[in-house]
Write an enzyme that holds these catalytic residues in place. Structure first.
Site, PDB file in Angstrom:
ATOM      1  CG  ASP A 132      -0.211  -0.097   2.531  1.00 17.28           C
ATOM      2  OD1 ASP A 132       0.732  -0.904   2.634  1.00 17.28           O
ATOM      3  OD2 ASP A 132      -0.576   0.633   3.475  1.00 17.28           O
ATOM      4  CD  GLU A 159       2.936  -1.061   7.851  1.00 19.69           C
ATOM      5  OE1 GLU A 159       3.001  -1.162   9.090  1.00 19.69           O
ATOM      6  OE2 GLU A 159       3.116   0.018   7.263  1.00 19.69           O
TER       7      GLU A 159
HETATM    8 ZN   LIG Z   1       5.106   3.848   6.345  1.00 20.88          ZN
HETATM    9 ZN   LIG Z   2       6.381   1.139   5.468  1.00 20.01          ZN
END
Ligand SMILES: [Zn+2]
Ligand SMILES: [Zn+2]
Length: 401
Positions: free
Chosen positions: A87, A144
């Site tokens: 991401d 994440e």
């Molecule tokens: Zn980051």
């Molecule tokens: Zn990262």
């Protein structure tokens, strides 16, 4: 280190250097098309397509856009998981690079484009050239950055469907020389919790305070009291952060408001300290509020846990790192960071090791030394070869016959 192993590592680095251009192009393609957490549609399509091309069995849909590529060889029963994140961040890119983001307001400013490309480069090399016996699971996770994609994949049955004896992850880090590897035993990244304290008072006229119960004064006492938790309750040899990032109350100078709201970021590098912070913040907010004749409501939202590297797996990763790049380019015990990382959820269930790969230091290294989450940041493409070589050697050593 014996001579044949040294020779092997150089041969491996040469092999991954030879195919690096292909995956630098993949990295820049992902960089141009960044996607936010759980919306990595194009990126996960690309990952799945590449893995299938290399001969992996591909499973999609875990954690929404997550992808797992599996490769089984020989009769070995060992299982291994390697993770990359996919991401991007809500940042307006300011690098001016030819492959800069074409999605306005979204940018790969944490190098997850590079992490994905390094693991894909390793996937190709491992499938074509690496001898092993056992099961390899390549885990490409969504979201994440704050949204807990790792946890979501676990809730969707990641480790039930793909059991792993150990899991490993790698994150680039500006400020360390390019290609250097940084490890640490035990806690490496902090837990990160978000707390909202709402103080309910009794509003009134600013000139008649004795007929009101002022949430601003009570809130101020809570802010000051919170600082004493780190100073007086936490072991001085441990790390804790309590930041009050927002204190909202009132609109006029002659009105005592009804309510005040505090928003906190709370971090720790030890699971017990995290428990202590939650307990003391809750107790202190309630007790202070009571002493000022107001009420506190504490909404304690647990975010990412402390990321704790296991000793045996970290020793193993360290030996792979030193074999690959030599002891002079490996920091055996780096400093822990107060940032957080959702690979910590994996490590709560499966032993493993998370390490850092230097993105570049100094100022003469292009964008390599610019800190992550900065609009000028860029992943260092020189790491595609060394990062994928680390993954390849780790697989060969972990899943040896
Ligand atoms: Zn980051
Ligand atoms: Zn990262």
């Amino acid at each position: 280190m014996n001579a044949p192993r040294e020779a092997f590592a150089h041969h491996l680095l040469d092999a991954l250097n030879a195919q690096a251009d292909e995956f630098i192009a993949v990295r820049r393609d992902i960089h141009r098309h960044p996607e936010m957490g759980y919306k990595e549609y194009r990126t996960s399509d690309l990952v799945a397509e590449q893995l299938e091309k290399f001969g992996y069995t591909v499973t999609r849909g875990l954690g929404g856009t997550g992808v797992v590529g599996q490769l089984q060889r020989g009769q070995g029963s060992k299982t291994l998981g390697l993770r990359a994140d996919m991401d991007a961040l809500p940042i307006d890119e300011a690098t001016g690079l030819p492959y800069a983001s074409c999605n306005a307001g979204i940018m790969h400013a944490c190098g997850h484009d590079g992490h994905t490309a390094m693991l894909l480069a390793a996937a190709k090399h491992i499938a074509a050239k690496v001898q092993f016996s056992g099961t390899l699971n390549l885990i490409f996770q969504p979201a994440e950055e704050g949204l807990g994609g790792a946890k979501k994949m676990m809730e969707d049955g990641l480790f039930k469907q793909f059991p792993c004896d150990a899991v490993f992850a790698m994150h680039n880090m500006p400020g360390h020389p390019q290609g250097h590897l940084v490890l640490r035993d035990g806690p490496m990244m902090a837990s990160s919790d978000n707390v909202t304290i709402t103080i309910e008072g009794t509003g009134g006229h600013g000139a008649i305070p004795h007929r009101a119960a002022d949430p601003v004064v009570a809130g101020s006492a809570i802010v000051m009291g919170l600082q004493s938790i780190v100073a007086r309750n936490v072991d001085p040899q441990e790390t804790a952060v309590i930041t009050v990032g927002a204190f909202n109350a009132g609109v006029a100078n002659n009105v005592i408001p009804q309510r005040a709201t505090l928003r906190l970021s709370v971090r720790a590098l030890n699971r017990e300290v995290r428990e202590l912070l939650e307990k003391r913040i809750t107790e202190l907010a309630h007790a202070q509020a009571q002493s000022y004749g107001v009420q506190a409501h504490v909404d304690y939202k647990r975010g990412y846990p402390v990321l704790v590297n296991n000793l045996a797996e970290t020793d193993f990763a360290r030996s792979v790192a030193e074999e690959l790049v030599g002891a002079g380019r490996v920091t055996r015990q780096g400093r822990a960071l107060t940032g957080s990382e959702d690979f910590a959820f994996f490590l709560e269930e499966v032993p493993g090791c998370y390490l850092l790969i230097g993105n570049g230091d100094g100022s003469g290294d292009g964008h390599g030394a610019c800190m992550v989450h900065n609009p000028g940041y860029d992943f260092n493409d020189n790491n595609v070869a060394v990062g994928s070589a680390y993954w390849s050697l780790l697989v060969e050593r972990f899943l040896k016959d």
